[in-house]
Design a protein around this motif. Structure first.
Motif, PDB file in Angstrom:
ATOM      1  N   SER A   9       0.808  -1.211   0.000  1.00  0.00           N
ATOM      2  CA  SER A   9       0.000   0.000   0.000  1.00  0.00           C
ATOM      3  C   SER A   9       0.848   1.270   0.000  1.00  0.00           C
ATOM      4  O   SER A   9       0.377   2.313  -0.437  1.00  0.00           O
ATOM      5  N   LEU A  10       2.099   1.208   0.458  1.00  0.00           N
ATOM      6  CA  LEU A  10       2.889   2.444   0.482  1.00  0.00           C
ATOM      7  C   LEU A  10       4.100   2.418  -0.441  1.00  0.00           C
ATOM      8  O   LEU A  10       4.689   3.448  -0.727  1.00  0.00           O
ATOM      9  N   GLY A  11       4.470   1.247  -0.900  1.00  0.00           N
ATOM     10  CA  GLY A  11       5.732   1.166  -1.625  1.00  0.00           C
ATOM     11  C   GLY A  11       5.613   1.114  -3.130  1.00  0.00           C
ATOM     12  O   GLY A  11       6.464   1.632  -3.837  1.00  0.00           O
ATOM     13  N   VAL A  29       3.359   1.087  -6.994  1.00  0.00           N
ATOM     14  CA  VAL A  29       2.160   1.293  -7.795  1.00  0.00           C
ATOM     15  C   VAL A  29       1.929  -0.056  -8.469  1.00  0.00           C
ATOM     16  O   VAL A  29       2.535  -0.371  -9.479  1.00  0.00           O
ATOM     17  N   ILE A  71      -0.326  -1.553 -10.223  1.00  0.00           N
ATOM     18  CA  ILE A  71      -0.816  -1.771 -11.581  1.00  0.00           C
ATOM     19  C   ILE A  71       0.205  -1.341 -12.632  1.00  0.00           C
ATOM     20  O   ILE A  71      -0.052  -1.470 -13.811  1.00  0.00           O
ATOM     21  N   GLN A  72       1.351  -0.814 -12.186  1.00  0.00           N
ATOM     22  CA  GLN A  72       2.339  -0.434 -13.188  1.00  0.00           C
ATOM     23  C   GLN A  72       3.524  -1.387 -13.192  1.00  0.00           C
ATOM     24  O   GLN A  72       3.678  -2.208 -12.305  1.00  0.00           O
ATOM     25  N   LEU A 113      10.468   5.713 -10.274  1.00  0.00           N
ATOM     26  CA  LEU A 113       9.480   6.719  -9.853  1.00  0.00           C
ATOM     27  C   LEU A 113      10.035   7.807  -8.938  1.00  0.00           C
ATOM     28  O   LEU A 113       9.649   8.973  -9.037  1.00  0.00           O
ATOM     29  N   ALA A 127       1.018   7.442 -12.076  1.00  0.00           N
ATOM     30  CA  ALA A 127       1.465   6.815 -10.830  1.00  0.00           C
ATOM     31  C   ALA A 127       0.528   7.207  -9.690  1.00  0.00           C
ATOM     32  O   ALA A 127       0.103   6.383  -8.890  1.00  0.00           O
ATOM     33  N   GLY A 129      -2.559   5.308  -9.817  1.00  0.00           N
ATOM     34  CA  GLY A 129      -2.364   3.900  -9.479  1.00  0.00           C
ATOM     35  C   GLY A 129      -2.243   3.684  -7.986  1.00  0.00           C
ATOM     36  O   GLY A 129      -2.770   2.718  -7.444  1.00  0.00           O
ATOM     37  N   ASN A 130      -1.534   4.556  -7.305  1.00  0.00           N
ATOM     38  CA  ASN A 130      -1.403   4.453  -5.853  1.00  0.00           C
ATOM     39  C   ASN A 130      -0.931   5.795  -5.317  1.00  0.00           C
ATOM     40  O   ASN A 130       0.252   6.113  -5.334  1.00  0.00           O
ATOM     41  N   LYS A 177      -0.751   7.111  -2.311  1.00  0.00           N
ATOM     42  CA  LYS A 177       0.139   7.140  -1.145  1.00  0.00           C
ATOM     43  C   LYS A 177       1.568   6.811  -1.539  1.00  0.00           C
ATOM     44  O   LYS A 177       2.505   7.483  -1.118  1.00  0.00           O
ATOM     45  N   ALA A 178       1.719   5.745  -2.327  1.00  0.00           N
ATOM     46  CA  ALA A 178       3.070   5.337  -2.713  1.00  0.00           C
ATOM     47  C   ALA A 178       3.737   6.415  -3.548  1.00  0.00           C
ATOM     48  O   ALA A 178       4.938   6.651  -3.443  1.00  0.00           O
ATOM     49  N   THR A 179       2.942   7.101  -4.379  1.00  0.00           N
ATOM     50  CA  THR A 179       3.505   8.150  -5.215  1.00  0.00           C
ATOM     51  C   THR A 179       3.963   9.323  -4.352  1.00  0.00           C
ATOM     52  O   THR A 179       5.038   9.877  -4.544  1.00  0.00           O
ATOM     53  N   LYS A 180       3.137   9.674  -3.404  1.00  0.00           N
ATOM     54  CA  LYS A 180       3.498  10.754  -2.495  1.00  0.00           C
ATOM     55  C   LYS A 180       4.776  10.401  -1.739  1.00  0.00           C
ATOM     56  O   LYS A 180       5.676  11.222  -1.593  1.00  0.00           O
ATOM     57  N   GLY A 234      -8.919   4.892 -11.334  1.00  0.00           N
ATOM     58  CA  GLY A 234      -7.747   5.693 -11.642  1.00  0.00           C
ATOM     59  C   GLY A 234      -6.558   4.880 -12.125  1.00  0.00           C
ATOM     60  O   GLY A 234      -6.534   3.659 -12.015  1.00  0.00           O
ATOM     61  N   GLY A 235      -5.590   5.598 -12.697  1.00  0.00           N
ATOM     62  CA  GLY A 235      -4.347   4.974 -13.111  1.00  0.00           C
ATOM     63  C   GLY A 235      -4.344   4.358 -14.488  1.00  0.00           C
ATOM     64  O   GLY A 235      -3.296   4.004 -15.003  1.00  0.00           O
TER      65      GLY A 235
END
Ligand code: ATP
Ligand code: MG
Lengths: 512, 388
Positions: free
Chosen positions: A352-354, A356, A358-359, A367, B263, B266-267, B269-272, B332-333
């Protein structure tokens, strides 16, 4: 010799571009604890998903015989109905529901079509007693630590009259005491005749509890070791897994330590929602040039919270204190600024934090440092591909190619992608939060080697880990954290597991 | 054989909707006795849908970040009204007015973006409010009446055609030349990317498929240009749409900005936590949407040659539907500019074809609703299959 409860014959499973399982045969005796080990991406989870109907009959080749009958499971409910329960690598509890509701989710005791709360709670109490969890059935899952959540998963599984329990890396995110409790529970179940399959990267615990060990490599069975018959040593298991000898678990470290380069002073953090709860209290720490500093502590000691609050205030409220890099105070008030100022934090929560999910792999790797692959206004696709390929080889990320989506990688390989991302960002200070969780021994060694190399290049490294041997094997100096405070500090040459635990227990009592 | 099947399977999601569009066109071509494909009608079809397409491109970015903007229809009407008031009532210069309108569009987008990105109000609420606010503002601006006509210069953006430099009688040769140049560029780029992929040993379409695909693309472009050339040539708005489509395709595929937006969708939180300022990205997408809504508003007003208080009513629905039909994900994404264009054309052809056939507006709505549902269902089924 007791009878065979499960036999999987000549199982093959192909995903687009990868053969995850190649003619695997696997048989389990009734009443055994059967361990399944292998490198990341060897196919362990896939094999268990085939068994439990996540991948339905027809999507794989081969035969499954359970309790003497050939089975064609079409989904999980199907395999559950004959007594196979799986606890997945990633927990699947609903956080805002209570323990009791989770245990009986999809299986609620009903009276005239209405959920019988009373019965649900009563029965939950029994199951909680069996797994040794002293919590009220009405407690919400979010309020439980990971160790306890794991026990709820098990309670849920046994509520379904399970005959074969599959646990996919149940101890990966548990500390030692919780792991031990869980393993004891398996042994206890075994006495009552239950069979279990245990997947783990922790060789010691496998050696301790398993009756039989099957080793997978590259989607094929390498060997099956039987406790009664074969001599089982860690070295042998590792050799089977990795395909070569691995004499040392930790690469040798020659530390050349310079002046202090990273410093955190009087750091205070409050809980984001309960704003009167202080999560970090007057934390001070320094990291010297070329030094690897460990933070040890129990689950919930506030280590992740400390790290994330330093990393651009990504956690917490009303944060006060200073962060200094090379003696100058830096602005870490947002993640963007923290990253620009050379701080990186590789999270423990990869899904959930590390990532994306779906990519693809390459997008995830680059990234955090898109500036570095820019060509004019555009993304330089050659630069990007080269960067991603470099890390794929360096950390031996197992994927069909770097265009594979992260969601389709095995758990350990996802973890490697997270680490690659931050290595590519080329930070001054790298905070690693449980970096080897779910990673196989070979890749662990690889990651330790990288840590050493970064340190020798003069980077500051902070390692948060619940595995004390890892902290002792990799770090130069150790901070001990408990209940939001730094309660001790020792150079590694004076440290031992006992000393660290003692320090934690001592402060626990004083405060408690 | 196996590879043939897997090629179809791997590409069906990408080309499925395009194929659907082709079938829909063939269906109406036959059932309208060829009226659909007449040059006049094709030109009309493009003009009628230009404003939807312009906004669909902006909406794509918003949808990729994982939200929607419900205010675009009202904003479109509001800017049309503003343009009319400035030019017709106050006799502002046409180009000055256009600049002012785009700037106000950006400001409107910034207003939405401010609440969504920085005050963390759900976009659905913010833009629902915007839908009411800007509809109210048009009514106020126009005093509830229509204002027009516009100066001729302004009308030309929506109903003019590109000038012909060759002056070949009865045939607009310039349009054909543009088509040829465009075809060459597209084939060249596709060939280059194929070569690159091969160099890195990624899977590529087998050569026959590659040739077949490019043949279809080229014949579609040339066919369109030919049809247009035998009428009045390429309309100005078609050029405008084409330029926008190219620019935004590049932004989404090739730039850091695009990468970050995907990005984030897609997520978030992870992007932030990768050091990316996601609030700023979200804000940007809304500003961008505002500008494109303003542009669409002007095109629409110019086409009707008057601004009306009801202009742009329920456009947001078509714009959002176009994106989902084109394969964008509601979470999204995922989504592409080309997908949004195809989705918008499917809606457009359906509208146009059914009108020619004399199907009532009530049944038109029913059919469009079913198409939206089926398109998304198709997508979901595909996704489930490939997940196993
Ligand atoms: N849905 C999928 N699509 C494509 N490839 C997949 C998919 N699921 C798994 N794989 C691939 O199959 C292989 C085996 O994966 P699996 O999850 O079984 O590994 P594992 O042994 O459980 O590893 P870990 O120890 O890291 O959890 C990997 O190479 C992985 O990339
Ligand atoms: Mg696994």
């Amino acid at each position: 010799m007791s009878e065979v409860i499960l036999e999987m014959r000549n199982i093959s499973k192909t995903f687009p571009g990868v053969k995850a399982l190649d003619d695997v045969s696997f048989s389990v005796r009734r009443g055994d604890i059967h361990a399944l080990v292998g490198e990341n991406g060897a196919g362990k989870s896939t094999l268990m998903k085939v068994l439990s109907g996540v991948y339905p009959f027809g999507s794989y080749e081969g035969q499954i015989l359970f309790m003497g009958e050939e089975r064609h499971f079409k989904d999980i409910a199907d395999s559950e109905s004959v007594g196979i329960a799986i606890i997945h690598q990633e927990l699947t509890l609903v956080p805002m529901l209570s323990i009791a509701e989770n245990i009986f989710l999809g299986n609620e005791p009903r009276k005239n079509g209405i959920v019988n709360w009373h019965e649900e709670v009563q029965k939950s109490k029994e199951f909680l007693k069996i797994v040794g969890l002293r919590e009220s059935p009405q407690t919400l899952i979010t309020d439980l630590g990971l160790g306890k959540q794991q026990l709820v998963e098990i309670a849920k599984a046994i509520s379904k009259e399970v005959k074969l329990l599959i646990l996919d890396e149940p101890t990966a995110s548990l500390n030692e005491t919780d792991s031990e409790k869980l393993l004891d529970l398996l042994v206890e179940f075994k006495k009552h005749g239950m069979t279990s399959i245990l997947i783990s990267h922790k060789i010691q615990e496998i050696k301790k509890v398993a009756d039989v060990i099957t080793i997978l490599r590259d989607g094929a069975t390498i060997e099956t070791l039987d406790k009664g018959r074969d001599e089982i040593t860690e070295a042998r298991i590792i050799r089977d897994m990795v395909g070569r000898d691995l004499t040392h678990r930790f690469p040798p470290r020659e530390s050349i330590i310079g002046d202090s380069i990273f410093e955190v002073r009087n750091w205070n953090v409050f809980h984001p929602t309960h704003s009167d709860r202080k999560v970090c209290k007057e934390v001070n720490l320094t990291v010297k040039k070329g030094e690897v500093v460990g933070i040890a502590g129990l689950m919930g000691a506030g280590r992740t919270e400390l790290a994330m609050s330093i990393f651009g205030h990504a956690y917490g409220k009303h944060i006060t204190g200073q962060v200094l890099l090379h003696g100058r105070e830096i602005d870490v008030s947002s993640v963007e600024k923290a990253v620009k100022n050379g701080i990186a934090y590789a999270t423990e929560d990869r899904k959930s934090l590390g990532l994306v999910l779906i990519q693809d792999v390459k997008t995830n790797v680059t990234l955090a440092n898109l500036e570095n692959i820019k060509e004019g206004m555009f993304i330089g696709s050659h630069k990007e591909l080269n960067a991603a390929t470099y890390y794929k080889n360096k950390l031996s990320i197992r994927c069909s190619n770097i265009m594979q989506k992260a969601v389709n990688l095995s758990g350990g390989n996802q973890q490697k992608v997270v680490i690659s991302k931050w290595l590519f960002a080329d930070p001054e200070v790298l905070i690693l939060d449980e970096p080897t969780r779910g990673i196989d021994v070979g890749a662990k060694f690889e990651i330790y080697t990288i840590i050493n190399k970064l340190a020798s290049e003069g980077k500051a490294i902070i390692l948060i880990s619940s595995e004390l041997p890892e902290i002792l094997g990799v770090c130069d100096r150790i901070y001990i954290m408990n209940e939001g405070k730094i309660v001790g500090e020792m150079p590694v040459k004076d440290a031992s597991q006992e000393k660290i635990m003692e320090r934690i227990m001592l402060t626990q009592e004083v405060m408690g | 054989m196996n590879t043939f099947k897997s090629i179809i399977k791997n590409n069906i999601r990408q080309y499925g909707m395009l194929i659907a569009l082709v079938f829909i066109m063939i269906f109406f071509w036959i059932s309208t006795d060829g009226i659909l494909m007449r040059p006049v009608n094709i030109t009309n079809l493009l003009l009628q849908n230009s404003y939807i397409i312009i906004m669909a491109i902006g909406m794509l970015l918003i949808i990729v970040t994982g939200v929607v903007d419900l205010s675009v229809g009202s904003v479109c009407g509001f800017i049309g009204g503003l343009a009319a008031v400035l030019m017709v009532r106050h006799h502002f210069n046409v180009y000055v007015t256009m600049l002012i309108c785009l700037a106000i569009g950006a400001a409107v987008g910034a207003w939405n973006g401010f609440w969504v990105a920085y005050q963390k109000i759900p976009a659905f609420i913010v833009t629902l409010a915007g839908m009411l606010i800007f509809r109210g503002l048009v009514l106020w601006l126009l005093n509830g009446e229509s204002v027009g006509p516009f100066p001729e210069e302004f009308q030309r953006i929506a109903s003019g055609f590109i000038p012909d430099v060759f002056h070949y009688p009865g045939f607009h040769l310039t349009s054909i030349v543009i088509g040829v140049i465009l075809s060459i560029i597209i084939v060249f780029l596709d060939y280059r990317s194929r070569r690159n992929n091969q160099k890195y040993e990624f899977e590529v379409l087998p050569l026959p498929f590659f040739i077949f695909k490019n043949l279809i693309v080229v014949s579609a472009i040339m066919g369109l240009c030919y049809v247009m050339a035998s009428y009045k040539g390429l309309p100005n708005v078609l050029i405008l749409m084409g330029v926008l489509a190219v620019i935004y395709t590049i932004i989404t595929n090739k730039t850091v900005l695009g990468r970050r937006i995907y990005a984030m969708g897609g997520n978030e939180k992870a992007t932030k936590l990768s050091g990316i300022n996601t609030d700023r990205l979200s804000f940007f997408c809304f500003v961008n949407m505002g500008v494109l809504s303003a542009l669409a508003g002007m095109v629409f007003a110019a086409r009707l040659n008057s601004a009306t208080p009801k202009a742009g009513n329920s456009f947001e629905m078509d714009v959002i539907a176009a994106n989902y039909i084109g394969g964008a994900s509601t979470t999204g994404g995922v989504g592409t500019v080309v997908g949004a264009l195809v989705g918008a054309f499917i809606m457009g052809v359906l509208n146009n074809g059914m009108s020619i056939m004399g199907i009532n507006i009530d049944w038109q709505q029913v059919i469009k609703g079913m198409v939206l549902l089926m398109a998304v269902f198709f997508d979901v089924v595909q996704k489930n299959k490939s997940g196993k």
